[in-house]
Design an enzyme around this catalytic site. Structure first.
Site, PDB file in Angstrom:
ATOM      1  N   GLY A 229       0.769  -1.234   0.000  1.00 11.61           N
ATOM      2  CA  GLY A 229       0.000   0.000   0.000  1.00 11.61           C
ATOM      3  C   GLY A 229       0.799   1.282   0.000  1.00 11.61           C
ATOM      4  CD  GLU A 271       1.594  -9.416   2.560  1.00 10.48           C
ATOM      5  OE1 GLU A 271       1.435 -10.540   3.019  1.00 10.48           O
ATOM      6  OE2 GLU A 271       0.635  -8.701   2.232  1.00 10.48           O
ATOM      7  N   GLY A 273       4.765  -4.091  -2.974  1.00 10.29           N
ATOM      8  CA  GLY A 273       4.961  -4.418  -4.376  1.00 10.29           C
ATOM      9  C   GLY A 273       5.314  -3.155  -5.138  1.00 10.29           C
ATOM     10  NE  ARG A 274       0.725   1.083  -6.046  1.00 10.85           N
ATOM     11  CZ  ARG A 274      -0.175   0.701  -6.947  1.00 10.85           C
ATOM     12  NH1 ARG A 274      -0.036   1.072  -8.193  1.00 10.85           N
ATOM     13  NH2 ARG A 274      -1.212  -0.020  -6.586  1.00 10.85           N
ATOM     14  NE  ARG A 309      -1.273   0.964 -11.678  1.00  7.60           N
ATOM     15  CZ  ARG A 309      -1.307   2.262 -11.470  1.00  7.60           C
ATOM     16  NH1 ARG A 309      -0.721   3.083 -12.299  1.00  7.60           N
ATOM     17  NH2 ARG A 309      -1.906   2.744 -10.408  1.00  7.60           N
ATOM     18  CE1 TYR A 313      -7.451  -0.570 -10.684  1.00  6.01           C
ATOM     19  CE2 TYR A 313      -5.225  -0.316 -11.539  1.00  6.01           C
ATOM     20  CZ  TYR A 313      -6.172  -1.066 -10.878  1.00  6.01           C
ATOM     21  OH  TYR A 313      -5.827  -2.289 -10.399  1.00  6.01           O
ATOM     22  CB  CYS A 340     -11.141  -2.855 -31.325  1.00  7.52           C
ATOM     23  SG  CYS A 340     -10.080  -3.360 -32.688  1.00  7.52           S
ATOM     24  CD  GLU A 341     -12.816  -2.189 -25.163  1.00  5.19           C
ATOM     25  OE1 GLU A 341     -13.310  -1.101 -24.786  1.00  5.19           O
ATOM     26  OE2 GLU A 341     -13.408  -3.279 -25.082  1.00  5.19           O
TER      27      GLU A 341
HETATM   28  C1  LIG Z   1      -1.412  -6.428  -3.854  1.00  2.00           C
HETATM   29  C2  LIG Z   1      -1.011  -6.821  -2.491  1.00  2.00           C
HETATM   30  C3  LIG Z   1       0.184  -6.367  -1.927  1.00  2.00           C
HETATM   31  C4  LIG Z   1       1.084  -5.367  -2.613  1.00  2.00           C
HETATM   32  O1  LIG Z   1       0.435  -4.172  -2.790  1.00  2.00           O
HETATM   33  P1  LIG Z   1       1.217  -2.854  -3.300  1.00  2.00           P
HETATM   34  O2  LIG Z   1       0.156  -1.836  -3.403  1.00  2.00           O
HETATM   35  O3  LIG Z   1       1.818  -3.218  -4.602  1.00  2.00           O
HETATM   36  O4  LIG Z   1       2.237  -2.529  -2.275  1.00  2.00           O
HETATM   37  C5  LIG Z   1       0.527  -6.828  -0.676  1.00  2.00           C
HETATM   38  N1  LIG Z   1      -0.261  -7.701   0.006  1.00  2.00           N
HETATM   39  C6  LIG Z   1      -1.409  -8.166  -0.501  1.00  2.00           C
HETATM   40  C7  LIG Z   1      -2.208  -9.135   0.282  1.00  2.00           C
HETATM   41  C8  LIG Z   1      -1.837  -7.739  -1.752  1.00  2.00           C
HETATM   42  O5  LIG Z   1      -2.993  -8.178  -2.250  1.00  2.00           O
END
Ligand SMILES: *Cc1c(COP(=O)(O)O)cnc(C)c1O
Length: 420
Positions: A229, A271, A273-274, A309, A313, A340-341
């Site tokens: 997040g 956890e 990602g982004r 994305r 969004y 084609c969107e």
């Molecule tokens: C998608 C997700 C993440 C990573 O989210 P980011 O926004 O990329 O940091 C971590 N934990 C869970 C359970 C997720 O679904």
């Protein structure tokens, strides 16, 4: 203005070897960022980042994360398989899934992963399918709205994830009866926020919950997973999250809430990602058409099937026209792909320098939830992924899809191998 991590001559050389479109990742940027995160949480001896595989599920990226001491967060069978193949096992894998099919719990259990349950009823489901492990985590959904100061960040009450507060306490008691010995709490309450108050506020909620549960049930919490997040500044005028300040904010909450309650050995997990990959990957595409009708269009060789994305969004991704970094942005364009969107637009009414056919465009901040969200609509094929290594060489870390890949699930058509 946003800088690219490659310059024009370098990118032209790469594009001469690998046809556009392609994803390009920056190893140096990735490694430096992981180290910054780890430094910010170094006060917590059990700290570990479990990189969210779904953001960038490429084995070379996972290998870099592994070398930097991270674990992985998986949410599906294939993500578990990929992580296993890269060499992650045991408690270096977090399995945070929802609506989980039985075979996924079985594989997670076999790999010795830390299982994060999404629902109270999954306790019995896990018991029947894979058995209850000694260490288990539960995902908490506090409901209502989630606020930092007076700003509403999100509405957990509307989200499908997690246990309610009552279920969480009951769940830990039940899991203990079923043989679990170590417990963790997880929650994900806001997505893509660069607000430095997010983790500290979330940590405060989870720490207080851990203390309440400990006082009422005697069950001590071993780890708290703040999940993902933490966001990135997609727009050039946005301020990036200050990870050092965030780590310090979590430390303060830890010392104010957990330590006085006697919970002074709780590991903090993330956890992300982004935050880990977003800025360190871009989509490189070439301008192949220009069209003048009621608006000015630049057609590029990438499309929403490569980066969803913006279409999904309305997400903003900054675009640099290579070699024209300092030219005046005096042309208003829609930058569009071939689907084609009519939502297949990387930018709408974007002021950019004059674009000529053949110009290379860098679409920024595509390193997370970019290639991985790709799909095959209109029979479009997913692009290659390249890694710009620390020694400035380039490694192909995923080849582009070919028509043979597209038809692989239909091989009874006999289209491949081609007859001539
Ligand atoms: C998608 C997700 C993440 C990573 O989210 P980011 O926004 O990329 O940091 C971590 N934990 C869970 C359970 C997720 O679904």
């Amino acid at each position: 203005m946003k800088n690219t991590f490659v310059h024009k001559e370098q990118l032209e050389k790469i594009a001469a070897q690998f046809p556009t479109p392609f994803y390009l990742y920056d190893e140096k940027g990735i490694r430096e960022n992981v180290r910054k995160l780890q430094k910010a949480f170094a006060w917590n001896s059990g700290f570990r980042e479990y990189f969210a595989v779904k953001a960038t599920p490429n084995p070379e990226i996972l290998r870099i994360m592994k070398e930097e001491g991270c674990g992985v967060d998986c949410s599906s069978l294939t993500e578990l398989m990929l992580s296993d193949a890269v060499g992650f096992h045991g408690h270096h894998i977090m399995f945070s899934s929802n609506e989980t099919p039985p075979e996924e719990f079985v594989l997670a259990q076999k790999l010795g992963a830390l299982i994060n349950l999404d629902d109270f009823t999954h306790i019995d489901f896990l018991k029947e399918t894979a058995g209850i492990p000694e260490t288990i985590c539960c995902r908490f959904n506090p409901g209502g709205t989630f606020q930092i100061s007076n700003a509403i960040m999100d509405t957990p009450g509307e989200s499908k994830y997690g246990f309610t507060r009552e279920q969480l306490e009951e769940g830990f008691v039940k899991l203990k009866e079923l043989g679990a010995k170590r417990f963790g709490i997880h929650a994900f309450l806001a997505s893509n926020t660069t607000d430095d108050g997010y983790y500290p506020t979330l940590a405060g909620i989870l720490f207080r919950t851990a203390v309440e549960i400990y006082r009422k049930t005697g069950i001590g919490i071993s780890f708290i997973n703040l999940s993902g997040g933490v966001g990135i500044p997609y727009r050039p005028e946005q301020k990036p999250a200050d990870i050092e300040k965030i780590g310090e904010g979590v430390r303060k909450a830890y010392e104010e809430i957990l330590v006085p309650a006697g919970l002074n050995d709780v590991a903090i997990f993330t956890e992300l990602g982004r935050f880990m990959l977003g800025p360190y990957g871009c989509l490189v595409t070439k301008a192949i058409h220009e069209k003048h009708i009621y608006k000015e269009y630049i057609g590029v060789d990438a499309c929403a099937a490569n980066l969803l994305r913006p279409a999904m969004y309305g997400a903003y991704h900054h675009i640099t026209v290579m070699g024209k970094e300092n030219a005046p942005c005096d042309h208003k364009y829609d930058i569009v792909g071939s689907l084609c969107e009519n939502n297949d637009k990387f930018a709408i009414d974007r002021m950019l320098p004059k674009i000529d056919r053949g110009d290379l465009l860098v679409i920024h901040d595509a390193g997370a939830h970019g290639h991985s969200m790709g799909y095959n609509y209109n029979g479009r094929l997913r692009s290659a992924e390249l890694l710009l290594k620390e020694d400035a060489t380039v490694q192909l870390i995923r080849r582009a899809e070919t028509p043979a890949d597209y038809f692989a699930t239909l091989d009874f058509l006999g289209l491949f191998p081609p007859k001539d």
